[in-house]
Design a protein around this motif. Structure first.
Motif, short mmCIF file in Angstrom:
data_model
loop_
_atom_site.label_atom_id
_atom_site.label_comp_id
_atom_site.label_asym_id
_atom_site.label_seq_id
_atom_site.Cartn_x
_atom_site.Cartn_y
_atom_site.Cartn_z
N LYS A 116 0.84 -1.21 0.00
CA LYS A 116 0.00 0.00 0.00
C LYS A 116 0.88 1.26 0.00
N ASP A 117 1.94 1.24 0.81
CA ASP A 117 2.87 2.39 0.81
C ASP A 117 3.44 2.61 -0.59
N PHE A 118 3.77 1.51 -1.26
CA PHE A 118 4.37 1.59 -2.59
C PHE A 118 3.36 2.14 -3.60
N VAL A 119 2.13 1.66 -3.52
CA VAL A 119 1.08 2.15 -4.43
C VAL A 119 0.88 3.65 -4.20
N ILE A 120 0.85 4.07 -2.93
CA ILE A 120 0.67 5.49 -2.61
C ILE A 120 1.81 6.31 -3.20
N LYS A 122 3.82 5.59 -5.75
CA LYS A 122 3.76 5.63 -7.22
C LYS A 122 2.61 6.53 -7.69
N HIS A 123 1.51 6.45 -6.98
CA HIS A 123 0.33 7.23 -7.36
C HIS A 123 0.58 8.72 -7.18
N LYS A 124 1.19 9.08 -6.05
CA LYS A 124 1.50 10.49 -5.80
C LYS A 124 2.42 11.02 -6.89
N VAL B 119 -0.11 -3.00 -8.91
CA VAL B 119 1.24 -2.44 -9.08
C VAL B 119 1.79 -2.81 -10.46
N ILE B 120 1.57 -4.05 -10.88
CA ILE B 120 2.04 -4.48 -12.20
C ILE B 120 1.37 -3.64 -13.30
N GLU B 121 0.06 -3.45 -13.19
CA GLU B 121 -0.67 -2.67 -14.20
C GLU B 121 -0.13 -1.24 -14.27
N LYS B 122 0.03 -0.61 -13.10
CA LYS B 122 0.50 0.78 -13.07
C LYS B 122 1.94 0.88 -13.58
N HIS B 123 2.73 -0.11 -13.23
CA HIS B 123 4.14 -0.12 -13.62
C HIS B 123 4.28 -0.31 -15.14
#
Lengths: 180, 180
Positions: A116-120, A122-124, B119-123
């Motif tokens: 979740k931290d990683f998604v946040i 990347k999203h930011k 994460v894979i999709e976004k990456h």
């Protein structure tokens, strides 16, 4: 056994990389998850014009996959991973993480929070690139990463911030002038 | 209770949105996770020039947060979420997911797998934007999403693919000519 971050870190294998050495090159398969004890690691791809484009910078206490798609899927990596300073890392293999997942339910929750931290993060980054101009992106970067200007080449920070080295240099000069 | 996808889907609340209706607007707080039973949902932000930029498109059988940062952190959302067709969705609140996490360890593993897929999709999307030119990005999109051209406005697909509507239209015309 109950999962603890302390024990997890103790179970990692120590590995050192020299400044500019690659942990992973495009085309190779990512087999490890890393933790940064000391140093700075950049993650970059080659853009369609042949230029290096930095997409992530990992510092002390950061966990990272050298390439998450490659690690999870076993595919050849698009990502290059390079130490920008002499670095000391800890690493774990996929088998070791799989064992932890079956032995320690607490690890799955730990991984869940890290994902979740990683998604946040990347999203930011994605949203900043779209909604902020170069000046605003630099201000945001400076809030938490200003120390990096003393540690790594500035053209790499410029690439990470989706601006040219000239724009970065101009904006920094302007900020300094405003402060003085 | 053991976690199963079937039971999880049964526990979702049904909700309908009309074409063009918003599930979430910038500034609001995201309180739900959704699953698409029927319809197409776009996720967009307003760029620093004031234009709408589509960053994700959700179709049938996709799970999505209306805004993941807002959902996890309780912050105001940067994301707008809009139905592009009349849509039927299922949703779960944060409290419901928290209860599942404590009652059913299998749910955390399920969520981890979904987070990894995300994460894979976004990456992949991030890497495509950097390493592929417009033509290559369209070819990649067509491999799995060509059906969307019959369902939603093409300028939204162009925005999602980081190209102008004119470039998208020109490339599609060229592909059609090559086929005939």
């Amino acid at each position: 056994m109950k999962f603890s971050l302390e024990n997890f870190l103790k179970s990692g294998h120590e590995i050192d990389f020299k400044k500019n050495e690659h942990l992973l090159k495009q085309g190779e398969i990512s087999r490890n998850v890393y933790f940064v004890v000391q140093g700075v690691i950049r993650h970059y791809v080659i853009d369609f014009l042949g230029n290096e484009k930095t997409i992530r910078i990992s510092q002390e206490n950061d966990f990272f996959y050298s390439s998450n798609i490659s690690f999870w899927k076993g595919d050849a990596s698009y990502i290059n991973c390079q130490a920008l300073l002499n670095a000391r890392l800890l690493y774990w293999t996929k088998d070791e993480l799989d064992d932890l997942s079956s032995d320690q339910p607490g690890f799955i929750l730990f991984e869940n929070n890290k994902l979740k931290d990683f998604v946040i993060e990347k999203h930011k980054k994605e949203i900043s690139r779209i909604t902020k101009n170069a000046k605003e992106r630099l201000i945001e970067f400076n809030e938490t990463n200003i120390n990096l200007f003393n540690r790594i080449p500035h053209h790499i920070i410029a690439s990470y911030l989706d601006m040219t080295p000239e724009t970065l240099s101009r904006l920094r000069a302007k900020f300094k002038k405003q402060k003085s």
